[in-house]
Enzyme design. Sequence first.
Site, PDB file in Angstrom:
ATOM      1  N   HIS A  15       3.159   3.948  12.930  1.00 13.14           N
ATOM      2  CA  HIS A  15       2.162   5.040  12.835  1.00 13.14           C
ATOM      3  C   HIS A  15       2.581   6.278  13.625  1.00 13.14           C
ATOM      4  CE1 HIS A  15      -1.476   2.454  11.301  1.00 13.14           C
ATOM      5  NE2 HIS A  15      -0.347   2.251  10.626  1.00 13.14           N
ATOM      6  N   HIS A  25       0.825  -1.219   0.000  1.00  8.15           N
ATOM      7  CA  HIS A  25       0.000   0.000   0.000  1.00  8.15           C
ATOM      8  C   HIS A  25       0.851   1.258   0.000  1.00  8.15           C
ATOM      9  CE1 HIS A  25       0.121   1.239   4.335  1.00  8.15           C
ATOM     10  NE2 HIS A  25       0.207  -0.051   4.602  1.00  8.15           N
ATOM     11  N   GLU A  44      -5.256   1.602   2.251  1.00  2.67           N
ATOM     12  CA  GLU A  44      -5.140   0.433   3.147  1.00  2.67           C
ATOM     13  C   GLU A  44      -5.396   0.837   4.585  1.00  2.67           C
ATOM     14  OE1 GLU A  44      -3.163  -2.490   5.860  1.00  2.67           O
ATOM     15  OE2 GLU A  44      -2.786  -0.348   5.653  1.00  2.67           O
ATOM     16  N   GLU A  45      -4.874   1.987   4.965  1.00 10.50           N
ATOM     17  CA  GLU A  45      -4.915   2.400   6.377  1.00 10.50           C
ATOM     18  C   GLU A  45      -6.323   2.726   6.859  1.00 10.50           C
ATOM     19  OE1 GLU A  45      -2.576   2.039   8.355  1.00 10.50           O
ATOM     20  OE2 GLU A  45      -0.690   2.148   7.263  1.00 10.50           O
ATOM     21  N   ASP A  85       5.818   2.767   7.116  1.00 13.05           N
ATOM     22  CA  ASP A  85       4.568   2.032   6.864  1.00 13.05           C
ATOM     23  C   ASP A  85       3.786   2.830   5.827  1.00 13.05           C
ATOM     24  OD1 ASP A  85       2.198   0.685   6.841  1.00 13.05           O
ATOM     25  OD2 ASP A  85       1.645   1.143   8.900  1.00 13.05           O
ATOM     26  N   ASP A 131       4.067  -5.620   3.633  1.00 14.58           N
ATOM     27  CA  ASP A 131       3.670  -4.516   4.502  1.00 14.58           C
ATOM     28  C   ASP A 131       4.546  -4.520   5.753  1.00 14.58           C
ATOM     29  OD1 ASP A 131       2.224  -2.397   5.596  1.00 14.58           O
ATOM     30  OD2 ASP A 131       0.275  -3.312   5.241  1.00 14.58           O
TER      31      ASP A 131
HETATM   32 ZN   LIG Z   1       0.701  -0.709   6.591  1.00 14.16          ZN
END
Ligand SMILES: [Zn+2]
Length: 348
Positions: free
Chosen positions: A318, A66, A207-208, A177, A230
């Site tokens: 994140h 992603h 995706e998130e 990420d 990922d």
């Molecule tokens: Zn991810």
Amino acid sequence: MTKKLDFSLLKTLTGLAGISGREAPVRQYLQSWLEPYADEIRTDTLGNLIVYKKGTSDKNLLLCAHMDEVGLMVRYVDDRGFLYFVPVGGIDPRTLLAQRVRIQTQQGPLLGIIGTKPAHITTEADRAKAVPMNSLYIDTGLPAAQVRDLVQAGDSVVLDRTYEEFGDNRICAKALDNRAGVFVLAQLIRAVQNPFYNIYAVFTVQEEVGLRGAKTAAFGINADLSFAIDTTGAADIPGSSPQDYIVRLGGGVGISAIDGYTITPQTLFESLKQICEEQNIRWQVRVAPRGGNDAGAVHLDKTGVPSCALSIPTRNIHSCVEVEDKQDITAVFQLVLYVMQQGIAGIK
Ligand SMILES: [Zn+2]
């Protein structure tokens, strides 16, 4: 098999702005980078970038990474010019305090600061309280009228942090990420020669916020096998116990057994472990009690697709200080390259 990856591409990718639904800068960069290596390249309705490379068999391998990163979106500009925002993807508000961000305005990126009340005017009880997302604001340093000219509700906001290499093989950046997964997939497309499978490399969107891009991308491809490339949270840090680590930094590719969305078929799981053993690729099992990745959407496509997430361990996931180990990234690259070239038992 031990191929040296050029990480300067990863540095560039982490510097691009691309929260969920606003991935165009990443997609455009990748499209021109990948064009020389693709048999076909196209973008679908949702914005997924799909790169095709013909194989020697009639089987299709779908590889997802992603493009989107977690971030923010402006919801309101107040009469003093402070910006309020909503999160896009899972962000802990504590990680936003006292950080720099870049607002993606129509006129270009604008630097902002997420302010925080100084200790001088707060009590100990204030400081022990949780920080609600809706109490946070961005200060652009500009007069209110100018802010209103430049910034609109709906503008996306990315965390602002430079890519740094440090310690022993470690990288720290925002958006590792999943630009690290994007980096691996792009390098695979460049490296693979006469693959066994027809390769569909899909750089997915959104995706998130719920694996949205992978869902539509999978529908258009009759995949016989799929991997999501990922990142996954590595909780091997002070204050956490070994049973909660999920994966360890430097422990190699995380071969997923289970997460909140997908259970890898046992034969596929065993074959992947065996390849790593035989090819001397560092690996570890990923057992994640929650969370998911594009495999969660792809494995339920049509009558079902054997799928596994191959994960890059990431500390502080994140946040603007995500940390990864170059050797783990290389291990994911090596495992997927081997499968692309040789095929995998049970799905040949
Ligand atoms: Zn991810």
